[in-house]
Design a protein around this motif. Structure first.
Motif, PDB file in Angstrom:
ATOM      1  N   HIS A  35      21.395  -5.152  74.709  1.00  0.00           N
ATOM      2  CA  HIS A  35      21.439  -4.311  75.915  1.00  0.00           C
ATOM      3  C   HIS A  35      22.252  -5.034  76.981  1.00  0.00           C
ATOM      4  O   HIS A  35      21.788  -6.033  77.543  1.00  0.00           O
TER       5      HIS A  35
ATOM      6  N   GLU B 166      11.253  -2.313  65.419  1.00  0.00           N
ATOM      7  CA  GLU B 166      11.181  -1.521  66.648  1.00  0.00           C
ATOM      8  C   GLU B 166      12.276  -0.460  66.524  1.00  0.00           C
ATOM      9  O   GLU B 166      13.291  -0.688  65.861  1.00  0.00           O
TER      10      GLU B 166
ATOM     11  N   ASP C 247      14.763   0.799  68.308  1.00  0.00           N
ATOM     12  CA  ASP C 247      16.190   0.560  68.580  1.00  0.00           C
ATOM     13  C   ASP C 247      16.782  -0.500  67.660  1.00  0.00           C
ATOM     14  O   ASP C 247      17.995  -0.587  67.492  1.00  0.00           O
ATOM     15  N   GLU C 248      15.923  -1.295  67.035  1.00  0.00           N
ATOM     16  CA  GLU C 248      16.395  -2.299  66.074  1.00  0.00           C
ATOM     17  C   GLU C 248      16.652  -1.682  64.690  1.00  0.00           C
ATOM     18  O   GLU C 248      17.627  -2.018  64.020  1.00  0.00           O
TER      19      GLU C 248
HETATM   20 FE   FE2 Z   1      16.145  -3.605  72.215  1.00  0.00          FE
END
Ligand code: FE2
Ligand code: FE2
Length: 243
Positions: A215, A71, A73-74
């Motif tokens: 987060h 993903e 943001d990963e």
């Molecule tokens: Fe995330």
């Protein structure tokens, strides 16, 4: 500029608050003989994260890059990182390597089986496969066994620009954030599956001391209890809608 805080011995939290998402994006650099970066971050945040890592280590010394699931943001800036740290390997799940990562990086990733360990010097990381938790069939987390730090990706996500480390009610905050997501396009953020409780129990059994959270604030305290309570919160929010 990204904010850097040491949340556990040699575990540095590199945090960028994005007002467009009302969310912090946290990346974790573990300093050791073979430094490891968990979460490359979004491609759009690459220069900020890179500059922060430069304040901690010499970039070519970076040896391991890992993340939970495929993903942006990963691992969105994975190829940018490999260009500046060419001797780094990419550590991910076997499913992740097969279906996404090998093709994305143009070479084999270091695919770990559930329970397999990786030693970086004085620290030892255990790969914990957690399919569909927080989401994605390739999902997993890393547990640093000597200091008992769980790099837990999106689990316990909290909104807002919060403090680096808390010892207070991380589950309550996360529960509230999950409820907020339920009202919008992120309503299926965490799929509640027959594996959800099993995965969370497996992580609680590790008895972590610190939760390194992608987060929101990281957490220091009774993390086994927090994971058990998170199981109830996830069930209440994401299990109910399909009951
Ligand atoms: Fe995330
Ligand atoms: Fe995610």
């Amino acid at each position: 500029m990204a904010a850097i805080h040491e949340i556990a011995p040699d575990v540095y939290r590199i945090s960028i608050y994005a007002s467009w998402a009302n969310l912090q994006f946290n990346h974790f650099l573990i300093k050791d003989d073979e430094p490891l970066l968990f979460h490359t971050g979004l491609r759009g945040m690459f220069s900020e994260v890179r500059d922060a890592v430069t304040r901690l280590i010499s970039l070519p010394d970076l040896r391991h890059i890992s993340f939970s699931h495929f993903e942006s943001d990963e691992c969105g800036s994975l190829n940018e990182w490999l260009a500046i740290a060419p001797s780094a390997d990419v550590v991910c799940s076997q499913v992740g390597a097969l279906v996404c990562v090998n093709d994305f990086i143009g070479r084999p990733a270091r695919a770990l089986a559930d329970g397999e360990t990786l030693t970086t010097g004085k620290y030892r990381f255990r790969y914990c496969q957690t399919p569909h938790l927080p989401h994605g069939w390739d999902a997993g987390v890393l547990f640093e066994e000597t200091q008992k730090t769980l790099l837990c990706s999106d689990l316990f996500h909290q909104t807002g620009d919060v403090e680096p480390l808390t010892q207070s009610d991380v589950v309550g905050r996360s529960h509230q954030a999950m409820r907020e997501y339920q009202a919008g396009i992120l309503a299926e953020y965490v799929p509640y599956t027959p594996l959800t409780s099993q995965n969370l129990r497996k992580l609680a059994d590790l008895q972590p001391k610190t939760l390194a959270i992608m987060h929101g604030s990281s957490f220091n305290g009774d993390s086994a209890r927090a994971l058990t309570e998170l199981d109830q919160a996830v069930k209440e929010v994401f299990g109910r809608q399909h009951a």
